[in-house]
Structure formats: C-alpha cells, structure tokens
Design a protein around this motif. Structure first.
Motif, PDB file in Angstrom:
ATOM      1  N   VAL A   1       6.859  -1.453 -19.828  1.00 41.66           N
ATOM      2  CA  VAL A   1       7.832  -1.886 -19.064  1.00 41.66           C
ATOM      3  C   VAL A   1       6.518  -2.376 -17.556  1.00 41.66           C
ATOM      4  O   VAL A   1       6.209  -0.927 -17.124  1.00 41.66           O
ATOM      5  CB  VAL A   1       8.929  -2.534 -19.004  1.00 41.66           C
ATOM      6  CG1 VAL A   1       9.638  -2.361 -20.588  1.00 41.66           C
ATOM      7  CG2 VAL A   1       9.516  -0.409 -17.902  1.00 41.66           C
TER       8      VAL A   1
ATOM      9  N   PRO B   1      14.770  -5.292 -23.960  1.00 43.83           N
ATOM     10  CA  PRO B   1      13.556  -3.673 -23.812  1.00 43.83           C
ATOM     11  C   PRO B   1      14.564  -2.942 -24.595  1.00 43.83           C
ATOM     12  O   PRO B   1      14.490  -2.071 -25.107  1.00 43.83           O
ATOM     13  CB  PRO B   1      12.829  -4.047 -22.509  1.00 43.83           C
ATOM     14  CG  PRO B   1      12.929  -5.345 -21.711  1.00 43.83           C
ATOM     15  CD  PRO B   1      14.585  -5.907 -22.802  1.00 43.83           C
TER      16      PRO B   1
ATOM     17  N   ILE C   1      10.376   3.936 -23.534  1.00 42.38           N
ATOM     18  CA  ILE C   1       9.753   2.812 -22.624  1.00 42.38           C
ATOM     19  C   ILE C   1       9.295   3.909 -21.498  1.00 42.38           C
ATOM     20  O   ILE C   1       9.932   4.866 -20.877  1.00 42.38           O
ATOM     21  CB  ILE C   1      10.865   2.099 -22.015  1.00 42.38           C
ATOM     22  CG1 ILE C   1      11.678   1.190 -23.388  1.00 42.38           C
ATOM     23  CG2 ILE C   1      11.364   1.212 -20.644  1.00 42.38           C
ATOM     24  CD1 ILE C   1      13.410   0.553 -22.331  1.00 42.38           C
TER      25      ILE C   1
END
Length: 287
Positions: free
Chosen positions: A112, A212, A223
C-alpha cells in the motif's frame, strides 16, 4: 488525437535528464502556477490538517506541490525512453529487508502506498527490480480516468514499464486467488471512497475502503507500506515500512476495520516527513 495527448507526446520526445528535462518541468510548472488547478481544494485541505499554519505557508506549499507535480510528469515522460532507468534514478532503498523477505517464489504480498512522491516511478522501479531478479511482474490496481485518451496513455506507460494492471472492479475472489498464488499487488490507499467505513486520517474522519485489509486477511498475506521521496530531479529514495500487524480481534468485520486504521496510520507516517510531495488536490475529507 486531442491537443493534450499531442502535447504530452511532444514533451515525451524532449524530456530527458539534463537541460531538456529542466525546460519541460519549468514549462509545466509555469502552466500549473498560471492556472492554479484545484487551488481552493488544496487550501481547504491544508487548512483542515494544519490549522496552525498561516496563509503564506499554505501558498508556499501549493507552489511546491505544483513544482513537484511538474517534475513527476517530466520524469514519467523521460522514463518511456527506457524503463530500466528507474533502477538508476532510485539511489537508495530504506527498509529493503522488508521487501527482500517477500521475494521467495510463491509468496504473495499486498503493498500500500499513497499519491506521494513519484508514485508511478515507484511502481516502475519495482517492476524493473522484479524483472532483473527474474520474478513475475507486480500488479497495480488501476482505476479508469474519465478522459479515455489520457487513460489509454497512462495504461500504455505502465505496461511499458513492466507493470501488470488489475481493474479496480474485479472480484475479491480473483484478488485472493492471485495473492495466494504468489502475486505482488500494489494499490494507492489514500483516496476517499463511496461507502466504506469512516476512520480518522490526519486527525479527521473520512471514508475508507476496507478492501486491502479484507484481501490481506482472506489471502493470509502481509500488508507492506512503501513510499518514494524525491531528493532531486531524477533522484529518489524508496522506503519500505514494516508489515502491518494483524489486530487480535475475533469479529472479522471489526478486525478489517482495525487493520484499515493501521493502514491510515502507516500512510500518515509516510507523508509526514515530506507533506509537499503529497497530492493535496484530492477531496479526501468529504462531508
């Protein structure tokens, strides 16, 4: 072909490191300062997040943002001559061990980032890094731009850089399948969403997608936040942050919300050192 596309093609032929790049960036910066796109939105966002700052500071930040965007476009155009240049324009990588730990074959990951620095160069650099290591190309979650010709041009640039594109609208199951098969997927998580959950970002509530977080939990992949910072034209530093901790919460919906909050906090840490490199033009805090 529209005037905008013809102009970008013309700049693409001229843009390259050196005096030509400086000339293209200066011209683009002049246009941005002349027309001041989304001036009121930038002022409103800066006033909301930094109420302690005065108007002179906000004006300086807006002008620095325009200069940054001019160099971002110039670098993107110059990159089309040879996408492998991205490997040379990134001069240092901080937290690289977080990335290296994910390079084993078959290990999926979700990256991300934010509209910070030259985010297109960041994706191109990682694609070229993976290509040099003989690893599969990473994917970027893409959203169509309203202008079809501009959207096609951006797609062309990304694909030339070795980036795989995943439309935002594909099913969750398809995302999960790819991640479980070892895909590396990147997305920009700093935009507002219709629906979603309201969580704080830079001290103020706004809508956020739990996408996400849900993908990470369903596919059992980490992540990993990552940002890019310009130190000079055609010179950048990339920083990988530690994988986000998975909240110890039994309720799945609440766990996804808490993980989304961790994403927001990571983005705040990413943006804080260089706020002038963030895209303040977006209507992030919609009422």
């Amino acid at each position: 072909m529209s005037l905008a596309i013809r102009t970008l093609r013309l700049f693409q032929a001229a843009a390259k490191p050196g005096w030509r790049g400086r000339a293209v960036a200066a011209f683009l910066n002049g246009l941005l300062r002349l027309f001041s796109p989304r001036k009121r939105r930038i002022e409103a966002n800066l006033s909301l997040v930094h109420p302690e700052k005065d108007r002179a500071w906000r004006t300086d930040m807006r002008r620095r943002l325009y200069g940054h965007l001019a160099w971002t476009v110039t670098e993107l155009l110059a990159l089309q001559r040879d996408p492998s240049q991205a490997l040379h324009w990134v001069e240092s990588v901080e937290g690289g061990h977080h990335m290296e730990a994910l390079q084993a074959p078959g290990r999926g990951a979700l990256f991300v980032s934010a509209h910070l620095g030259n985010w297109e160069l960041l994706a191109a650099w990682y694609a070229q890094f993976r290509r040099a290591a003989e690893r599969p190309s990473p994917y970027v979650v893409s959203q169509e731009i309203h202008d079809r010709e501009i959207s096609d041009l951006v797609r062309e640039y990304r694909e030339r850089s070795g980036i795989g594109l995943l439309p935002k609208g594909i099913s969750t199951l398809e995302f999960v399948r790819l991640l479980k098969e070892g895909a590396h997927i990147a997305l920009l998580a700093d935009i507002s969403w219709l629906g979603g959950v309201r969580l704080p970002f830079m001290g103020h509530d706004c809508t956020n997608t739990t996408g996400p977080a849900v993908l990470s939990l369903l596919a059992s992949v980490p992540i990993v936040p990552v940002g890019i910072y310009r130190t000079a034209p055609f010179r950048h530093t990339i920083r990988f942050f530690p994988p986000l901790p998975v909240p110890e919460e039994r309720d799945r919906r609440r766990r996804a919300e808490l993980l989304t909050l961790e994403v927001n906090r990571a983005l705040e840490k990413m943006i804080a050192p260089r706020p002038e490199l963030w895209f303040w033009m977006h209507n992030r805090w919609k009422n």
